[in-house]
Write a protein that holds these residues in place. Structure first.
Motif, short mmCIF file in Angstrom:
data_model
loop_
_atom_site.label_atom_id
_atom_site.label_comp_id
_atom_site.label_asym_id
_atom_site.label_seq_id
_atom_site.Cartn_x
_atom_site.Cartn_y
_atom_site.Cartn_z
N ALA A 357 0.85 -1.19 0.00
CA ALA A 357 0.00 0.00 0.00
C ALA A 357 0.88 1.25 0.00
N ASP A 377 -4.65 1.05 -0.27
CA ASP A 377 -4.68 0.82 -1.73
C ASP A 377 -3.67 -0.26 -2.12
N ASN A 430 -11.98 -2.79 -1.55
CA ASN A 430 -12.26 -1.46 -2.08
C ASN A 430 -12.59 -1.54 -3.57
N LYS A 432 -11.42 -0.05 -6.17
CA LYS A 432 -10.27 -0.14 -7.07
C LYS A 432 -9.25 -1.15 -6.54
N ASN A 433 -8.47 -0.73 -5.57
CA ASN A 433 -7.45 -1.60 -4.99
C ASN A 433 -7.55 -1.58 -3.46
#
Length: 445
Positions: A357, A377, A430, A432-433
């Protein structure tokens, strides 16, 4: 030292609680068993005595009552003719008793009848019939003392503690005439008799009947004592193992101090780099672990806003390559300790950094509920693995994880800490990532 003393007292409390629980259970069991055995004894005694009475009734019904009734008149006349001198009168009464009580006819018949009635049974019965009161209604006096009754008939076996099962009371009117002496005298008597029976082997019969129940009761008590002994033995073994564990942990913590000091000295003389920052973070973690082991106070205070802000500031400094966005809404905190707060947030942030992340959003709310949300992320967690990530030693099986060191304990420790507060922890991917962890705890009142 205080931690070890607390451990000793805890063990003593466990032993005391186990002992009190056993003693209470044991006394209740003994009381119930005694009550049940007593009632069973009384019931068996009543039943056996009932059978003995039935046999005695059968024997009495077969005796020749005619001769007995004829003897009544002879008895009363002899009593009336006794000398007025007390000492001579007592001697004559004693002789009369012997004459009346041991007539061979009744003696032989009673024993024969008893033997016949109990031939195919286990009963050993003694029987006695006696007159315990002859009251002269005319002269208003007792001719027979209740303490020294006149035995009508008895079995050869003596009665020690018998049961009165047949009581008789009747009036007898006699007329005595003598023409030469011009005697015409009427006598009126009230006569009381009783028949006593005793089952001589009563206790032996009851014991035989209650023996299985007694053996079961003894077995239950013995089993309870054995289980108590095993429980105390297991507690002692656990105490020894825990004591050994504490000794081993103290030894490990002591031995770690030397290499940790060397490592810190080496890092201090090492040029700044990403590797150095990583090693410094791990050294700080080791120092915290050793400090918690050696700490005299194992409990942590409730986290205050100033404590939380100071910890998060240090956390940012540890992960200088990670963008850590922090939001705090603090009203009050009644339950969450500083140590547990650091454990949960530190493990989740480290987990994000470990799994690549670059940005972590950390949101803390302290109101009626405490919520801690960590969103990153990173490479995320596959949906099919999310149900297992809190299991001890679990690691996701994928190619990326092979390049990342870990034992699968970080999230497990977080879950154990949350469970201690009866809270909940949820994980979701999440859009997205990365993933988001959300912890919810009750904040007391």
């Amino acid at each position: 030292m205080e931690k070890k003393i607390s451990f000793v007292f805890l063990d003593m409390n466990k032993k005391l609680s186990a002992t009190l629980l056993f003693m209470t259970s044991f006394l209740v069991l003994i009381g119930l068993q005694s009550y049940y055995l007593y009632n069973s004894y009384r019931f068996e005694e009543k039943e056996l005595n009932r059978h003995a009475k039935n046999i005695a009734d059968s024997v009495l019904s077969k005796l020749n009552r005619f001769e007995d009734e004829a003897s009544e008149e002879i008895l009363i006349k002899r009593l009336k003719k006794l000398d007025d001198n007390d000492s001579l009168r007592n001697l004559q009464i004693h002789q009369l008793k012997q004459w009346y009580a041991f007539k061979k006819h009744f003696q032989d018949n009673i024993d024969k009848l008893l033997e016949k009635q109990t031939e195919n049974t286990v009963y050993d019965i003694a029987l006695r019939s006696e007159i315990y009161s002859i009251y002269d209604e005319t002269e208003r006096k007792e001719l027979v003392s209740p303490k020294s009754p006149l035995i009508l008939f008895k079995s050869k076996k003596d009665i020690q503690k018998g049961i009165v099962f047949n009581i008789g009371k009747w009036n007898s009117n006699l007329t005595e005439k003598d023409t030469e002496l011009k005697l015409n005298q009427n006598y009126h008597y009230t006569i009381k008799s009783r028949t006593i029976v005793e089952l001589l082997n009563l206790r032996m019969l009851i014991f035989k009947h209650l023996l299985p129940l007694l053996l079961i009761s003894i077995s239950i008590i013995a089993l309870l004592i054995y289980l108590f002994w095993k429980t105390l033995k297991n507690l002692r073994l656990q105490q020894e193992k825990v004591a050994q564990l504490y000794t081993s942990i103290d030894s490990i913590a002591h031995e770690l101090n030397t290499p940790l000091t060397t490592l810190k000295f080496t890092l201090a003389n090492t040029p700044a780099s990403e590797t150095k920052a990583l090693l410094e973070r791990q050294v700080q973690r080791l120092e915290k672990v050793i400090s918690s082991i050696n700490s005299e106070n194992n409990e942590s205070h409730i986290a205050l806003l100033s404590d939380i802000e100071r910890y998060l500031s240090n956390l940012k400094a540890q992960y200088d390559s990670l963008q850590l966005n922090i939001q705090i809404n603090f009203q009050f905190n009644h339950v969450l300790s500083q140590k547990d707060m650091e454990q949960v947030i530190g493990n989740l942030v480290e987990n994000s950094a470990k799994y690549l992340a670059t940005t972590v959003d950390l949101t803390l709310n302290f109101n009626q509920q405490i919520t801690i949300q960590v969103s990153d992320d990173g490479i995320g967690i596959p949906p099919e693995a999310q149900a297992h990530i809190f299991e001890k030693y679990y690691r996701v099986s994928r190619q990326e994880n092979l390049q990342i060191n870990g034992l699968g304990l970080g999230l497990y420790i977080v879950k154990q800490t949350v469970d201690k507060y009866k809270g909940s922890i949820k994980v979701s991917s999440n859009p997205k990532n990365g993933v988001t962890f959300k912890i919810t705890l009750a904040n007391g009142h």
